[in-house]
Scaffold this active site. Structure first.
Site, short mmCIF file in Angstrom:
data_model
loop_
_atom_site.label_atom_id
_atom_site.label_comp_id
_atom_site.label_asym_id
_atom_site.label_seq_id
_atom_site.Cartn_x
_atom_site.Cartn_y
_atom_site.Cartn_z
N ASP A 32 -4.70 2.76 -114.64
CA ASP A 32 -5.13 1.70 -113.73
C ASP A 32 -6.65 1.80 -113.54
O ASP A 32 -7.17 2.88 -113.21
CB ASP A 32 -4.40 1.89 -112.39
CG ASP A 32 -4.53 0.70 -111.47
OD1 ASP A 32 -4.84 -0.40 -111.96
OD2 ASP A 32 -4.32 0.88 -110.25
N GLU A 71 -10.11 -7.25 -116.96
CA GLU A 71 -10.19 -8.07 -115.76
C GLU A 71 -11.39 -9.00 -115.81
O GLU A 71 -12.46 -8.61 -116.27
CB GLU A 71 -10.28 -7.15 -114.53
CG GLU A 71 -10.35 -7.90 -113.21
CD GLU A 71 -10.21 -6.96 -112.01
OE1 GLU A 71 -9.30 -6.11 -112.02
OE2 GLU A 71 -11.02 -7.08 -111.08
N SER A 92 -4.27 6.03 -111.55
CA SER A 92 -5.70 5.75 -111.52
C SER A 92 -6.45 6.99 -112.01
O SER A 92 -5.85 8.06 -112.16
CB SER A 92 -6.13 5.41 -110.10
OG SER A 92 -5.95 6.56 -109.27
N HIS A 96 -7.71 -5.61 -103.04
CA HIS A 96 -6.98 -4.34 -102.90
C HIS A 96 -6.80 -3.95 -101.43
O HIS A 96 -7.49 -4.47 -100.56
CB HIS A 96 -7.75 -3.22 -103.61
CG HIS A 96 -7.74 -3.35 -105.10
ND1 HIS A 96 -8.88 -3.40 -105.85
CD2 HIS A 96 -6.72 -3.44 -105.98
CE1 HIS A 96 -8.57 -3.52 -107.13
NE2 HIS A 96 -7.26 -3.55 -107.24
N ASP A 116 -11.71 -1.74 -116.79
CA ASP A 116 -12.21 -2.64 -115.75
C ASP A 116 -13.73 -2.67 -115.79
O ASP A 116 -14.39 -1.84 -115.18
CB ASP A 116 -11.70 -2.22 -114.37
CG ASP A 116 -12.21 -3.17 -113.29
OD1 ASP A 116 -12.89 -4.16 -113.65
OD2 ASP A 116 -11.93 -2.93 -112.11
N ASN A 145 0.70 -5.50 -109.70
CA ASN A 145 0.34 -4.15 -109.28
C ASN A 145 0.69 -3.92 -107.82
O ASN A 145 0.31 -4.72 -106.95
CB ASN A 145 -1.16 -3.93 -109.46
CG ASN A 145 -1.56 -3.83 -110.91
OD1 ASN A 145 -0.73 -4.02 -111.80
ND2 ASN A 145 -2.81 -3.52 -111.16
ZN LIG Z 1 -6.37 -3.17 -109.10
#
Ligand SMILES: [Zn+2]
Length: 307
Positions: free
Chosen positions: A82, A134, A49, A180, A104, A253
């Protein structure tokens, strides 16, 4: 061997299995992920990330992944960003040597999400790098949620078709009811599989499931019995994962499960051996527990033996 994300995922898409995308924030986690892939003989996606890149430094991320991919040269591996939040962030990862990036922009309106995704795709593809985007918002859905409410947060198959056609994105994360973290569902776990199947039919590209940790029972037990608190957290059951893969998911993921498995063992070590202060003795049981979780998962996903 470092390869692009689409190289790994187009094979999974054609043959109908899932590949785990595992997050790492340090050497111990990265090394364990590679060792698990070696045990399972599975293709692999490792992902960092923006927070992980900030913590490790971009140079460290790249040198660790290059070193590990050399050490396990027969494992095809993609290095993925990510949840990239901007064009600049994705460009930085592409320029540094990532082979896959996610932009994203799902919190933006459809048109802006599409425009930003297209901008990233154009740049990344010019450098031979694959892109994930996404659509919809990641959140749990419940039985008593109305169709209108679902439509407001989950992916719209019409939009997904247009989005993929116009942006030329390589793989798409459609929101179908996962979220998440460890607390994924208020009531019984529920995912919108019909919506998933429709998105797959309209797009015919690899699809991605975020928030797909399962919190296996042994991991939960160790975490709780050593004084951890999961506040009633629930994961995505294995049969849901298998059904998602049948419905067209190819990238799964996984982050929370690895963290819980590692921390549970570190906490156990601290409880059982209060005078111990050799870091390796804390990390080794954590790494073994994480490895077992990943190897088991690769079998559930169907990627084991696919190299
Ligand atoms: Zn995610």
């Amino acid at each position: 061997m470092l390869v692009t994300g689409i190289e790994i995922l187009s094979k999974a898409h054609k043959e109908g299995y899932g590949v785990g995308a595992f997050n790492f924030v340090n050497f111990e986690m990265l090394r364990t992920i590679f060792e698990a892939a070696d045990v399972a003989q599975s293709p692999l996606i490792v992902q960092a990330s923006e927070g992980a890149i900030k913590y490790l430094g971009m140079d460290m991320v790249l040198s660790m992944v290059y070193t590990m991919s050399k050490r396990h040269s027969h494992i095809p591996v993609a290095l993925h960003l990510d949840h990239g939040t901007s064009f600049e962030s994705c460009k930085r990862a592409v320029d540094a040597g990532f082979t896959s990036v996610m932009i994203d922009a799902s919190h933006h309106p459809f048109k802006e999400n599409l425009e930003l995704t297209k901008e990233v795709v154009d740049y990344a593809h010019s450098k031979g790098v694959s892109v994930e985007a996404e659509l919809g918002r990641l959140m749990g859905i419940e039985d008593n949620v109305s169709v209108d409410e679902k439509d407001a947060v989950l992916v719209n198959p019409n939009e997904a078709e247009e989005f993929v056609k116009v942006s030329q994105v390589d793989y798409l994360a459609p929101a179908i009811g996962t979220s998440h973290g460890a607390f994924k569902f208020k009531g019984e776990p529920k995912l919108d599989f019909d919506r998933l199947v429709e998105v797959k039919k309209r797009t015919n590209i690899p699809l991605v499931l975020h928030g797909a940790s399962s919190i296996p029972e042994s991991v939960r037990q160790t975490f709780l019995s050593t004084g951890g608190d999961l506040k009633g957290g629930k994961g995505v059951p294995f049969d849901f994962i298998e059904q998602s893969i049948k419905g067209g998911i190819n990238k799964i993921n996984i982050d929370t499960d690895l963290r819980l498995a590692f921390i549970g063992q570190v906490r156990k070590m601290a409880n059982d051996h209060p005078s111990e202060f050799d870091l390796r003795k804390y990390f080794t049981p954590g790494m073994e527990a994480v490895k077992a979780v990943i190897v088991e998962r690769m079998h559930v996903l169907g990627s084991a033996g696919k190299i």
